[in-house]
Scaffold this motif. Structure first.
Motif, PDB file in Angstrom:
ATOM      1  N   ALA A 107      32.880  37.681  48.086  1.00 40.75           N
ATOM      2  CA  ALA A 107      32.017  38.628  47.390  1.00 40.75           C
ATOM      3  C   ALA A 107      32.599  39.001  46.034  1.00 40.75           C
ATOM      4  N   ARG A 108      33.904  39.243  46.010  1.00 41.39           N
ATOM      5  CA  ARG A 108      34.569  39.589  44.752  1.00 41.39           C
ATOM      6  C   ARG A 108      34.428  38.472  43.732  1.00 41.39           C
ATOM      7  N   ALA A 109      34.629  37.236  44.179  1.00 39.50           N
ATOM      8  CA  ALA A 109      34.563  36.093  43.269  1.00 39.50           C
ATOM      9  C   ALA A 109      33.166  35.897  42.694  1.00 39.50           C
ATOM     10  N   HIS A 110      32.142  36.222  43.477  1.00 44.57           N
ATOM     11  CA  HIS A 110      30.767  36.028  43.016  1.00 44.57           C
ATOM     12  C   HIS A 110      30.229  37.232  42.236  1.00 44.57           C
ATOM     13  N   ILE A 111      30.630  38.438  42.656  1.00 44.94           N
ATOM     14  CA  ILE A 111      30.070  39.643  42.049  1.00 44.94           C
ATOM     15  C   ILE A 111      30.711  39.976  40.712  1.00 44.94           C
ATOM     16  N   ALA A 112      32.028  39.807  40.597  1.00 42.98           N
ATOM     17  CA  ALA A 112      32.728  40.196  39.367  1.00 42.98           C
ATOM     18  C   ALA A 112      32.154  39.523  38.119  1.00 42.98           C
ATOM     19  N   PRO A 113      31.869  38.210  38.120  1.00 45.65           N
ATOM     20  CA  PRO A 113      31.279  37.603  36.922  1.00 45.65           C
ATOM     21  C   PRO A 113      29.904  38.184  36.570  1.00 45.65           C
ATOM     22  N   ILE A 114      29.122  38.543  37.593  1.00 44.79           N
ATOM     23  CA  ILE A 114      27.811  39.148  37.319  1.00 44.79           C
ATOM     24  C   ILE A 114      27.986  40.518  36.681  1.00 44.79           C
ATOM     25  N   VAL A 115      28.940  41.294  37.216  1.00 49.14           N
ATOM     26  CA  VAL A 115      29.216  42.620  36.659  1.00 49.14           C
ATOM     27  C   VAL A 115      29.699  42.495  35.206  1.00 49.14           C
ATOM     28  N   ALA A 116      30.553  41.504  34.940  1.00 44.77           N
ATOM     29  CA  ALA A 116      31.037  41.290  33.576  1.00 44.77           C
ATOM     30  C   ALA A 116      29.881  40.927  32.636  1.00 44.77           C
ATOM     31  N   GLU A 117      28.956  40.127  33.146  1.00 45.50           N
ATOM     32  CA  GLU A 117      27.780  39.745  32.359  1.00 45.50           C
ATOM     33  C   GLU A 117      26.949  40.975  31.993  1.00 45.50           C
ATOM     34  N   TYR A 167      26.134  47.914  42.121  1.00 41.42           N
ATOM     35  CA  TYR A 167      27.431  47.253  41.983  1.00 41.42           C
ATOM     36  C   TYR A 167      28.573  48.269  42.006  1.00 41.42           C
ATOM     37  N   ARG A 168      28.321  49.476  41.515  1.00 39.98           N
ATOM     38  CA  ARG A 168      29.346  50.529  41.585  1.00 39.98           C
ATOM     39  C   ARG A 168      29.694  50.830  43.033  1.00 39.98           C
ATOM     40  N   LEU A 169      28.692  50.984  43.896  1.00 39.09           N
ATOM     41  CA  LEU A 169      28.955  51.293  45.298  1.00 39.09           C
ATOM     42  C   LEU A 169      29.623  50.114  46.004  1.00 39.09           C
ATOM     43  N   MET A 170      29.232  48.896  45.657  1.00 41.80           N
ATOM     44  CA  MET A 170      29.901  47.721  46.223  1.00 41.80           C
ATOM     45  C   MET A 170      31.370  47.703  45.837  1.00 41.80           C
ATOM     46  N   PHE A 171      31.648  47.966  44.554  1.00 41.17           N
ATOM     47  CA  PHE A 171      33.031  47.982  44.070  1.00 41.17           C
ATOM     48  C   PHE A 171      33.835  49.048  44.801  1.00 41.17           C
ATOM     49  N   ASN A 172      33.249  50.249  44.939  1.00 42.66           N
ATOM     50  CA  ASN A 172      33.957  51.337  45.616  1.00 42.66           C
ATOM     51  C   ASN A 172      34.359  50.946  47.037  1.00 42.66           C
ATOM     52  N   THR A 173      33.431  50.289  47.739  1.00 43.13           N
ATOM     53  CA  THR A 173      33.694  49.916  49.126  1.00 43.13           C
ATOM     54  C   THR A 173      34.756  48.834  49.217  1.00 43.13           C
ATOM     55  N   MET A 174      34.639  47.810  48.380  1.00 42.51           N
ATOM     56  CA  MET A 174      35.631  46.736  48.421  1.00 42.51           C
ATOM     57  C   MET A 174      37.003  47.241  48.012  1.00 42.51           C
ATOM     58  N   ARG A 175      37.026  48.154  47.048  1.00 41.09           N
ATOM     59  CA  ARG A 175      38.311  48.737  46.639  1.00 41.09           C
ATOM     60  C   ARG A 175      38.935  49.518  47.794  1.00 41.09           C
ATOM     61  N   ALA A 176      38.114  50.293  48.498  1.00 42.22           N
ATOM     62  CA  ALA A 176      38.626  51.055  49.642  1.00 42.22           C
ATOM     63  C   ALA A 176      39.161  50.132  50.729  1.00 42.22           C
ATOM     64  N   ALA A 177      38.561  48.942  50.824  1.00 42.52           N
ATOM     65  CA  ALA A 177      38.979  48.006  51.860  1.00 42.52           C
ATOM     66  C   ALA A 177      40.312  47.358  51.540  1.00 42.52           C
ATOM     67  N   TYR A 178      40.525  46.958  50.269  1.00 42.25           N
ATOM     68  CA  TYR A 178      41.742  46.190  49.992  1.00 42.25           C
ATOM     69  C   TYR A 178      42.837  46.956  49.257  1.00 42.25           C
ATOM     70  N   LEU A 221      39.274  34.351  34.945  1.00 39.50           N
ATOM     71  CA  LEU A 221      40.318  35.342  35.219  1.00 39.50           C
ATOM     72  C   LEU A 221      40.591  35.464  36.715  1.00 39.50           C
ATOM     73  N   LEU A 222      39.540  35.435  37.519  1.00 36.48           N
ATOM     74  CA  LEU A 222      39.687  35.638  38.954  1.00 36.48           C
ATOM     75  C   LEU A 222      40.052  34.374  39.725  1.00 36.48           C
ATOM     76  N   SER A 223      39.801  33.216  39.158  1.00 35.87           N
ATOM     77  CA  SER A 223      39.971  31.957  39.905  1.00 35.87           C
ATOM     78  C   SER A 223      41.357  31.774  40.531  1.00 35.87           C
ATOM     79  N   PRO A 224      42.467  32.030  39.794  1.00 32.71           N
ATOM     80  CA  PRO A 224      43.788  31.819  40.407  1.00 32.71           C
ATOM     81  C   PRO A 224      44.014  32.649  41.663  1.00 32.71           C
ATOM     82  N   SER A 225      43.649  33.933  41.616  1.00 35.97           N
ATOM     83  CA  SER A 225      43.875  34.791  42.781  1.00 35.97           C
ATOM     84  C   SER A 225      42.909  34.448  43.907  1.00 35.97           C
ATOM     85  N   THR A 226      41.696  34.043  43.563  1.00 37.01           N
ATOM     86  CA  THR A 226      40.738  33.664  44.599  1.00 37.01           C
ATOM     87  C   THR A 226      41.269  32.476  45.401  1.00 37.01           C
ATOM     88  N   SER A 227      41.767  31.473  44.696  1.00 33.46           N
ATOM     89  CA  SER A 227      42.330  30.299  45.373  1.00 33.46           C
ATOM     90  C   SER A 227      43.538  30.672  46.220  1.00 33.46           C
TER      91      SER A 227
END
Length: 243
Positions: A107-117, A167-178, A221-227
């Motif tokens: 989800a992070r790998a797919h959502i972050a580029p959309i948020v950046a856009e 996307y703000r609520l998605m970010f908040n939840t994923m941040r709380a998770a990790y 930016l995210l690709s190295p950590s995603t892999s």
């Protein structure tokens, strides 16, 4: 010497946690009827008002369905639940659910580029200025844990720039998770959080209001950590190591 804060818990919280653990762990499957308030109170050695309060909370977050004067049943949390359940599903009884962790990375790998856009389309000069300051902070920092905290703050500002409550609520939840696992993620995140050029490229794209470029910069930016995270999760899945 380091001290941990003392957490005071209430009886309803303990009842709530016991039922949550059994639902998440599958001991109380979807559709199963819970015992009556009276029977639960007797089994747990607590008062009926404490059970009633816990059940109200469980109903509110989507774990159970309480019918007035009828049966209380367990809901299918994977079908009916919301994002707020994600942290509970990620770690259960001290064990990491690898499948849930993998879904968060995806989800992070797919959502972050959309948020950046979106941020490139909508960000103000104040947002861009804040992002440049955080990029400078990345360049000046060498501690891996602190770099992760800066990275979280950076993406927090990007999400603000996207001006999307969903996307703000998605970010908040994923941040709380990790976020609680930041120390354990240091190695896997090293290829991202210290990548000054990657942050600079993303901020430049947002500042230029170039949405496609911002999307590509975020992905790069995210690709190295995603892999790295996928590799780590594959290893956990193979060895069955607990978190």
């Amino acid at each position: 010497m380091t001290f941990q804060p003392v957490v005071r818990r209430s009886v309803p919280e303990d009842v709530y946690d016991q039922i949550v653990d059994r639902v998440v762990g599958g001991e109380l499957p979807a559709g199963e009827a819970l015992p009556s308030e009276r029977d639960l109170a007797a089994a747990l050695g607590v008062s009926r008002p404490a059970v009633r309060e816990a059940l109200k909370r469980l109903d509110a977050v989507g774990f159970i369905r309480v019918k007035q004067g009828g049966t209380t049943t367990v809901r299918d949390i994977r079908r009916d639940g919301g994002l707020d359940l994600l942290p509970m599903l990620l770690v259960h009884n001290g064990e990491l659910d690898v499948a849930v962790a993998r879904s968060i990375v995806e989800a992070r790998a797919h959502i972050a580029p959309i948020v950046a856009e979106l941020a490139a389309q909508r960000s103000s000069s104040d947002t861009i200025s804040a992002l440049r300051q955080l990029t400078e902070a990345v360049a000046a920092e060498s501690d891996s844990l602190e770099l992760q905290r800066i990275a979280l703050h950076f993406w927090d500002i990007v999400v603000d720039g996207a001006e999307s409550i969903a996307y703000r609520l998605m970010f908040n939840t994923m941040r709380a998770a990790y976020e609680p696992a930041l120390p354990a993620l240091s190695f896997a995140m090293a290829g991202e959080v210290g990548k000054v050029d990657g942050y600079t490229a993303l901020v430049d794209a947002i500042a230029a209001h170039d949405a496609p470029l911002a999307r590509r910069a975020a992905d790069n930016l995210l690709s190295p950590s995603t892999s790295a995270l996928f590799s780590a999760l594959d290893a956990l899945d193979t060895t069955g190591i607990d978190s």
